[in-house]
Write an enzyme that holds these catalytic residues in place. Structure first.
Site, PDB file in Angstrom:
ATOM      1  N   CYS A 254      -5.872   6.505  -4.386  1.00 28.54           N
ATOM      2  CA  CYS A 254      -6.769   5.345  -4.413  1.00 28.54           C
ATOM      3  C   CYS A 254      -8.232   5.770  -4.471  1.00 28.54           C
ATOM      4  CB  CYS A 254      -6.516   4.409  -3.231  1.00 28.54           C
ATOM      5  SG  CYS A 254      -6.080   5.219  -1.723  1.00 28.54           S
TER       6      CYS A 254
ATOM      7  N   THR B 140       9.416   9.614  -3.184  1.00 29.35           N
ATOM      8  CA  THR B 140       9.118   9.858  -4.586  1.00 29.35           C
ATOM      9  C   THR B 140       8.087   8.898  -5.166  1.00 29.35           C
ATOM     10  OG1 THR B 140      11.202   8.649  -4.928  1.00 29.35           O
ATOM     11  CG2 THR B 140      11.246  11.023  -5.232  1.00 29.35           C
ATOM     12  N   GLY B 141       7.631   7.945  -4.360  1.00 24.25           N
ATOM     13  CA  GLY B 141       6.531   7.087  -4.792  1.00 24.25           C
ATOM     14  C   GLY B 141       6.888   6.151  -5.924  1.00 24.25           C
TER      15      GLY B 141
ATOM     16  N   ARG C 267      -2.387   7.440 -12.253  1.00 26.45           N
ATOM     17  CA  ARG C 267      -1.591   7.628 -11.037  1.00 26.45           C
ATOM     18  C   ARG C 267      -1.991   8.918 -10.318  1.00 26.45           C
ATOM     19  NH1 ARG C 267       1.296   4.643  -7.426  1.00 26.45           N
ATOM     20  NH2 ARG C 267       2.735   5.966  -6.291  1.00 26.45           N
TER      21      ARG C 267
ATOM     22  N   THR D 174      18.140   5.350   4.792  1.00 27.29           N
ATOM     23  CA  THR D 174      18.809   4.695   3.661  1.00 27.29           C
ATOM     24  C   THR D 174      20.267   4.425   4.047  1.00 27.29           C
ATOM     25  OG1 THR D 174      19.635   6.730   2.680  1.00 27.29           O
ATOM     26  CG2 THR D 174      17.387   6.077   2.096  1.00 27.29           C
ATOM     27  N   SER D 175      21.054   3.938   3.100  1.00 29.18           N
ATOM     28  CA  SER D 175      22.475   3.684   3.373  1.00 29.18           C
ATOM     29  C   SER D 175      23.249   4.992   3.553  1.00 29.18           C
ATOM     30  CB  SER D 175      23.092   2.851   2.252  1.00 29.18           C
ATOM     31  OG  SER D 175      23.001   3.568   1.024  1.00 29.18           O
TER      32      SER D 175
ATOM     33  N   ASP E 162       6.088   4.258  -1.444  1.00 29.95           N
ATOM     34  CA  ASP E 162       6.183   3.263  -2.516  1.00 29.95           C
ATOM     35  C   ASP E 162       7.591   3.093  -3.074  1.00 29.95           C
ATOM     36  OD1 ASP E 162       3.493   3.263  -2.131  1.00 29.95           O
ATOM     37  OD2 ASP E 162       2.941   3.762  -4.186  1.00 29.95           O
TER      38      ASP E 162
ATOM     39  N   GLY F  94      -1.112   3.200   0.744  1.00 29.62           N
ATOM     40  CA  GLY F  94      -1.135   4.487   1.448  1.00 29.62           C
ATOM     41  C   GLY F  94      -0.949   4.309   2.945  1.00 29.62           C
TER      42      GLY F  94
ATOM     43  N   TYR G 295     -21.197 -10.338  20.045  1.00 29.50           N
ATOM     44  CA  TYR G 295     -22.339 -10.837  19.267  1.00 29.50           C
ATOM     45  C   TYR G 295     -23.590 -10.016  19.522  1.00 29.50           C
ATOM     46  CZ  TYR G 295     -26.560 -13.627  18.466  1.00 29.50           C
ATOM     47  OH  TYR G 295     -27.811 -14.036  18.098  1.00 29.50           O
TER      48      TYR G 295
END
Lengths: 461, 461
Positions: free
Chosen positions: B42, B117-118, B138, B275-276, B285, B303, B427
């Site tokens: 980014c 792995t994004g 990217r 994961t499974s 990602d 990120g 404030y």
């Protein structure tokens, strides 16, 4: 409905404006000793420092502006009597050329009375405190007098290292004076910062050329007719100007006169901002509030508190039930480039009051490391032994105020360091780090908590 | 214990570092196709805009830095096989002068595999998308290629007005190019901003000389060998450079190969980031997450999300139970001087998904009115019909990011506009208004809520 409000500061005027929102017909009168209304006393130092051009700039409204909303404002008037049996206040106008009262009195009847008399600066009862060149700081008038005197002055001692003291010190430094701040306690900003954080602010002030003398009480002000110096037990400091920034006491005289019950610190009010006299409300620096963490009465002499109280009082007067919540005393200050803030309890206050705490710390950056202009940021987070956050202090040259607010919300909602450590925050390289300094401090607090439960050492201080 | 992590971005490397915190002995290997690791994609736009000097600056660590923590990093390597029966991955190195695979394969055994792995940029399937002068964005490599080409280019069309598209557009404008942003949808930043807020950002971009074409899909890229323009149904735009910022799709190939279940958007994981396949975790990602408001699966290609997921995955792998919470997609961006952010649902998304909402708005200032440099700030707050805040958007030239975080916490804790309206904030004139713009928006939301319950008109839009 007739409403009389005594006091033309943030508390009084906000009450007036807010009542008008809910009640288009009420007859609202605001009455104040001051010549000016609707200004921000906390902005006075910024006029001295030159960051704001002139005192006129910090006056947000004139009495005429309130007339447009059908709110009558009477300035330079002193309330001399409150009759709760007749529901009448009596006031005299001040002479145009002095602060003496004119002879004639006027009566104003009320259905509801709001006491928003604020506070008055405390002058320490020491010899010489009445010499020429010794100033208090509260009103725009005080600011103008200080600015004028400072233009012919070279050495000033500011007594008291609270927020106003430090902000005034910085302003006078920017005017070119030789400035020394003297604080009786062993650290600056003792009310809001713990020693390790206070030291960071102190170093900044010193880097700006301000001298700081800690842990020493002034014994007397030297001079014949005019200030020549300050005398300590073991030391003398030359000075041709002294600012007494030694705190403010709530102005409770009228409340007492009206038979309102006083608490430990100031006028007692319930959650509706109602005093013990049912149709008399009170808001602002003259009332005491409840501390959200300890549940004990405390003071919250902040403009933001006054404005929030004013909304609650106004709603209740207008018949809309509303409650003022216990306070966390969220505060922030900016001195020169340095911003620092605090919310909730300090570690010192907590431990002096018998609470066992641990402290999470982080020292990080306000932007991604590689992004130009990233500033150092320091965070101190105080948690009880279950991890509940009860206080937080932050210092950096940018982006402190909103983080104080985030922490105010976290503390108000009873968030723990464990929970905060996994909370989602936003990220972009020019404005933040991928893991926010607050999150880092929360993670550190989690670690300290684990260590504490093993070693019984809280690693604070 | 042997841990293999596929992916050298924020998700992969944070997982590696975090596992090391909890397990000093584990054998940790990170394997990535990219030549560089540990950089912030980014930040690429800020190198183009000149705000950051060079691409090297945004690389935070070299592979050697990880060796110090006994984490092995293999760059320019492609995983070609995952065997879940043998618990082994197989990889080939890339040729030094191309992205072809070398012949030789290597095996790495694992006890735990982490897939990070994004995502990969989506190229729209249109004619001419493969011409010279059409770029995706990217990696740092992409950034370098774009910068080089841009130095000999004059007219660029950026396709896609999401964050990356706009940030790149601004960067190229600062490089002196004639820049047009083209978005198929009728507004910019459609994922995070509602139309009224998007318009404010668009006007800023236009004031900086960037052209914006909305509601028009590109039909083809014109040119022989090299880009000459973009063709719409009814229009042609000359260009010698095109940036495809048309989104990113999760890179799920290896997860599929390993037999991990995919969800609606990407790799499915439980709250432990598992994961499974029990000993395969996934972060960043390439996974899908749960939306905190709707409870539905969604994507969070940020990120900050990857880093938070990495911590959770690492803890669970190291045997410390930990859960990743549903997301609010808190985001912030800074383009030139303008900061804008969003958290939770937009009004558009909410209503398209059948939620009835009201919108509180405020337009205020970032400092006291009289303090020099006060900037305009706009707030849009989205609440359900009970007042629970479900989204918030903010735009100003300063102090937006931390307010997004305050709102992220408010939404996460189920705070209502009624409650927020009476919340205590800090404030001081140089850093805030006595009533914060967030509080003003909450107050407005309370009003809208009352109106809605009377008139059934939500006044949004």
């Amino acid at each position: 409905m007739k409403i009389v409000i005594i006091g033309g500061g943030a508390g009084g005027l906000s009450t007036a404006s807010n009542i008008r929102k809910y009640d288009k017909k009420a007859k609202i009168t605001v009455i104040t000793r001051d010549e000016n209304i609707a200004y921000s006393p906390c902005a006075i130092p910024y006029v001295l420092s030159g960051q704001v051009d002139q005192f006129q700039d910090i006056i947000m409204h004139q009495p005429e502006d309130y007339l447009e909303r059908d709110i009558k404002v009477i300035t330079r008037a002193e309330v001399v009597e409150v009759s709760t049996s007749l529901n009448i206040i009596r006031y005299n106008l001040l002479e145009s050329d002095s602060n003496s009262l004119q002879d004639e009195s006027y009566d104003l009847p009320y259905d509801y009375l709001v006491i928003a008399t604020g506070g008055a600066p405390i002058t320490p009862p020491i010899e010489g405190a009445d010499l020429k060149g010794v100033f208090k700081i509260r009103t725009i008038g005080d600011g103008e007098t200080i600015k004028e005197w400072a233009q012919h002055s070279s050495k000033v001692v500011v007594v008291g290292a609270g927020l106003i003291g430090l902000e005034i010190a910085f302003g006078l430094k920017k005017m070119g004076l030789d400035v020394t701040v003297n604080e009786m306690l062993p650290q600056i900003v003792p009310r809001s910062l713990d020693p390790s954080m206070a030291t960071i602010v102190q170093k900044y002030l010193e880097s700006e050329g301000i001298k700081v003398i800690l842990g020493k009480g002034m014994e007397k002000v030297a001079g014949q007719d005019q200030v020549e110096g300050v005398i300590f037990e073991d030391d003398v400091l030359e000075a041709d100007m002294i600012i007494m920034a030694t705190g403010v006491r709530p102005e409770t005289k009228l409340a007492k006169m009206a038979g309102c019950e006083l608490g430990r610190w100031a006028v007692k009010v319930n959650q509706k901002m109602q005093t013990s006299v049912p149709n008399i409300y009170a808001v602002g620096d003259c009332v005491e509030v409840v501390d959200a963490i300890t549940g004990q009465p405390t003071q919250s002499p902040l403009g933001s508190t006054a404005v929030r109280q004013a909304k609650i009082a106004a709603k209740n007067i207008a018949g809309v039930e509303s409650e003022f919540k216990p306070v966390l005393n969220a505060m922030v200050s900016k001195i020169g480039e340095l911003e620092f803030g605090s919310v909730g309890l300090t570690e010192s206050f907590a431990t002096h009051n018998g609470l066992e705490v641990i402290c999470g710390k982080s020292r990080a950056l306000t932007k991604a490391r590689y992004y130009p202009g990233a500033k150092r940021i320091d965070v101190l987070m105080i948690c009880d032994l279950k991890g509940r956050i009860i206080g937080c202090q932050l210092i950096a040259k940018e982006r402190v105020a909103e983080r104080v607010d985030t922490m105010a919300l976290a503390i108000a909602k009873g968030v723990t360091c464990q929970e905060l450590a996994t909370t989602e925050f936003s990220y972009a390289p020019p404005v933040s780090m991928v893991i926010d300094p607050i999150i880092l401090a929360a993670e550190d607090a989690c670690e300290k908590l684990k260590q504490f439960h093993t070693t019984r050492n809280n690693n604070c201080g």
